[in-house]
Design a protein around this motif. Structure first.
Motif, PDB file in Angstrom:
ATOM      1  N   VAL A 188       0.857  -1.189   0.000  1.00 21.13           N
ATOM      2  CA  VAL A 188       0.000   0.000   0.000  1.00 21.13           C
ATOM      3  C   VAL A 188       0.895   1.241   0.000  1.00 21.13           C
ATOM      4  O   VAL A 188       1.637   1.470   0.955  1.00 21.13           O
ATOM      5  CB  VAL A 188      -0.932   0.035   1.229  1.00 21.13           C
ATOM      6  N   ASP A 189       0.832   2.027  -1.063  1.00 15.46           N
ATOM      7  CA  ASP A 189       1.599   3.267  -1.150  1.00 15.46           C
ATOM      8  C   ASP A 189       0.656   4.432  -0.882  1.00 15.46           C
ATOM      9  O   ASP A 189      -0.238   4.718  -1.683  1.00 15.46           O
ATOM     10  CB  ASP A 189       2.238   3.405  -2.533  1.00 15.46           C
ATOM     11  N   SER A 190       0.844   5.106   0.238  1.00 10.60           N
ATOM     12  CA  SER A 190      -0.017   6.248   0.563  1.00 10.60           C
ATOM     13  C   SER A 190       0.257   7.451  -0.327  1.00 10.60           C
ATOM     14  O   SER A 190      -0.563   8.379  -0.389  1.00 10.60           O
ATOM     15  CB  SER A 190       0.186   6.652   2.030  1.00 10.60           C
ATOM     16  N   LEU A 191       1.399   7.442  -1.027  1.00  6.82           N
ATOM     17  CA  LEU A 191       1.809   8.567  -1.867  1.00  6.82           C
ATOM     18  C   LEU A 191       1.775   9.881  -1.091  1.00  6.82           C
ATOM     19  O   LEU A 191       1.535  10.953  -1.657  1.00  6.82           O
ATOM     20  CB  LEU A 191       0.921   8.660  -3.117  1.00  6.82           C
ATOM     21  N   ASP A 192       2.052   9.790   0.203  1.00  2.00           N
ATOM     22  CA  ASP A 192       2.016  10.998   1.033  1.00  2.00           C
ATOM     23  C   ASP A 192       3.097  11.993   0.644  1.00  2.00           C
ATOM     24  O   ASP A 192       2.971  13.191   0.905  1.00  2.00           O
ATOM     25  CB  ASP A 192       2.131  10.640   2.512  1.00  2.00           C
ATOM     26  N   TRP A 193       4.167  11.508  -0.020  1.00  2.72           N
ATOM     27  CA  TRP A 193       5.254  12.406  -0.418  1.00  2.72           C
ATOM     28  C   TRP A 193       4.805  13.424  -1.461  1.00  2.72           C
ATOM     29  O   TRP A 193       5.447  14.454  -1.667  1.00  2.72           O
ATOM     30  CB  TRP A 193       6.439  11.598  -0.956  1.00  2.72           C
ATOM     31  N   THR A 194       3.658  13.165  -2.119  1.00  2.00           N
ATOM     32  CA  THR A 194       3.122  14.121  -3.086  1.00  2.00           C
ATOM     33  C   THR A 194       2.270  15.188  -2.409  1.00  2.00           C
ATOM     34  O   THR A 194       1.734  16.063  -3.102  1.00  2.00           O
ATOM     35  CB  THR A 194       2.268  13.408  -4.146  1.00  2.00           C
ATOM     36  N   THR A 195       2.122  15.113  -1.098  1.00  2.33           N
ATOM     37  CA  THR A 195       1.266  16.012  -0.307  1.00  2.33           C
ATOM     38  C   THR A 195      -0.100  16.185  -0.964  1.00  2.33           C
ATOM     39  O   THR A 195      -0.512  17.305  -1.318  1.00  2.33           O
ATOM     40  CB  THR A 195       1.943  17.389  -0.077  1.00  2.33           C
ATOM     41  N   PRO A 196      -0.853  15.081  -1.120  1.00  2.00           N
ATOM     42  CA  PRO A 196      -2.142  15.133  -1.808  1.00  2.00           C
ATOM     43  C   PRO A 196      -3.285  15.621  -0.930  1.00  2.00           C
ATOM     44  O   PRO A 196      -4.410  15.770  -1.413  1.00  2.00           O
ATOM     45  CB  PRO A 196      -2.372  13.669  -2.195  1.00  2.00           C
ATOM     46  N   GLY A 197      -3.014  15.849   0.344  1.00  2.00           N
ATOM     47  CA  GLY A 197      -4.049  16.222   1.293  1.00  2.00           C
ATOM     48  C   GLY A 197      -4.280  15.109   2.300  1.00  2.00           C
ATOM     49  O   GLY A 197      -4.181  13.915   1.956  1.00  2.00           O
ATOM     50  N   THR A 198      -4.562  15.471   3.530  1.00  2.00           N
ATOM     51  CA  THR A 198      -4.741  14.477   4.593  1.00  2.00           C
ATOM     52  C   THR A 198      -5.861  13.504   4.275  1.00  2.00           C
ATOM     53  O   THR A 198      -5.733  12.288   4.478  1.00  2.00           O
ATOM     54  CB  THR A 198      -5.011  15.191   5.928  1.00  2.00           C
ATOM     55  N   ASP A 199      -6.986  14.001   3.765  1.00  2.00           N
ATOM     56  CA  ASP A 199      -8.122  13.124   3.453  1.00  2.00           C
ATOM     57  C   ASP A 199      -7.728  12.053   2.441  1.00  2.00           C
ATOM     58  O   ASP A 199      -8.121  10.891   2.571  1.00  2.00           O
ATOM     59  CB  ASP A 199      -9.294  13.937   2.894  1.00  2.00           C
ATOM     60  N   THR A 200      -6.960  12.430   1.437  1.00  2.00           N
ATOM     61  CA  THR A 200      -6.557  11.473   0.403  1.00  2.00           C
ATOM     62  C   THR A 200      -5.637  10.406   0.974  1.00  2.00           C
ATOM     63  O   THR A 200      -5.765   9.211   0.648  1.00  2.00           O
ATOM     64  CB  THR A 200      -5.860  12.205  -0.756  1.00  2.00           C
ATOM     65  N   ILE A 201      -4.701  10.791   1.829  1.00  2.77           N
ATOM     66  CA  ILE A 201      -3.799   9.808   2.448  1.00  2.77           C
ATOM     67  C   ILE A 201      -4.602   8.824   3.285  1.00  2.77           C
ATOM     68  O   ILE A 201      -4.393   7.606   3.209  1.00  2.77           O
ATOM     69  CB  ILE A 201      -2.737  10.522   3.304  1.00  2.77           C
TER      70      ILE A 201
END
Length: 281
Positions: free
Chosen positions: A218-231
């Protein structure tokens, strides 16, 4: 630690590396219950203040056993079997277990908040640290270990491993393992290639240092700063028995990652999941 977009030819290298063969089995046992496929792009650079100063480590200085002479340590391919693919999930941990992992730290701006949240819920996680960060933040490494978290190796400077010579890979992994061992008294037993980009040399050298390769499901892709809701949504949708979740506690502004953990961790526990860590026996 500024990382640019991986071009098509590099992705080809990664696919070839992953096609070398299937993984062999590993014996993994669960911890106490109270307990990167390549990324589609690079991570944002550090803020204007810049990254912490890098502490230079001696090339090839790390070794698992004392040397009997003044000769430099030799890194030879480990005896078979050597993995040809990283571990991506850990179903052996049980039907209610999953693994939370955090890459690139420790960073004094974000790691303490992540540790505090994990501690609040009595949960253990894996931290794949970069040597240049670990060398400057030994107190956070010790806090990780004191809380029962697993500290893994994420290279020294976060390079694209398939572009390095075997000697450079040894330096990247060995120097980081040396920092971890000097700080915690034991070397790491797990490692993760930056960007999830592995090659044959990285598997052989990692095995020779006594480490198992760990990827993720599971890659949260949090490094793209997509927004807390998306993570939060990505982690919730990917949660499954034995799943390994990738997040970050350094490498850029990780305030969204911190906020997301505070939301999805209690939700996962409420759903009956038991976040835990693997141990090698």
């Amino acid at each position: 630690m500024k990382h640019d977009q991986i071009p098509a030819e590099r992705r080809t290298i990664l696919r070839l590396a992953l096609a070398l063969g299937a993984a062999t089995a590993v014996h993994v046992i669960s911890a106490d219950p109270a307990g990167t496929p390549a990324r589609p792009g690079g991570r944002p650079p550090y803020p204007a203040s810049g990254p912490p100063a890098r502490t230079q480590a001696g090339p090839g200085s790390y070794r698992l056993r004392p040397m009997t002479s003044a000769a430099p340590p030799r890194f030879r391919p480990a005896a078979p079997p050597v993995r040809t693919r990283p571990l991506e999930e850990l179903p052996e941990l049980g039907s209610d277990a999953l693994v939370l992992t955090f890459d690139d730290g420790p960073d004094p701006r974000y790691t303490p908040d992540i540790l505090a949240t994990l501690r609040r819920y009595g949960v253990r996680a894996m931290f794949f640290v970069c040597g240049e960060m670990a060398a400057e933040n030994g107190d956070l490494l010790r806090e990780m270990a004191d809380d029962g978290h697993v500290v893994g190796n994420h290279s020294w400077s976060h390079p694209l491993i398939p572009e390095l010579s075997p000697g450079a890979i040894r330096d990247e992994l060995g120097s980081t393992s040396e920092v971890v061992e000097k700080t915690l008294g034991a070397p790491p037993l797990w490692y993760r290639a930056p960007y999830g980009a592995w090659n044959r040399s990285s598997f052989e050298i990692g095995a020779a240092m006594g480490m198992e390769p760990m990827a993720w499901t599971v890659d949260s892709l949090d490094w793209t700063t997509p927004g807390t809701d998306t993570i939060v949504r990505r982690v919730a949708e990917g949660a499954a028995p034995g799943a390994v979740v990738l997040s970050h506690d350094a490498g850029g502004n990780r305030s969204q990652s911190v906020a997301a953990l505070r939301r999805y961790l209690p939700a996962l526990i409420e759903e009956g999941y038991r976040p835990t860590v693997p141990y090698r026996s």
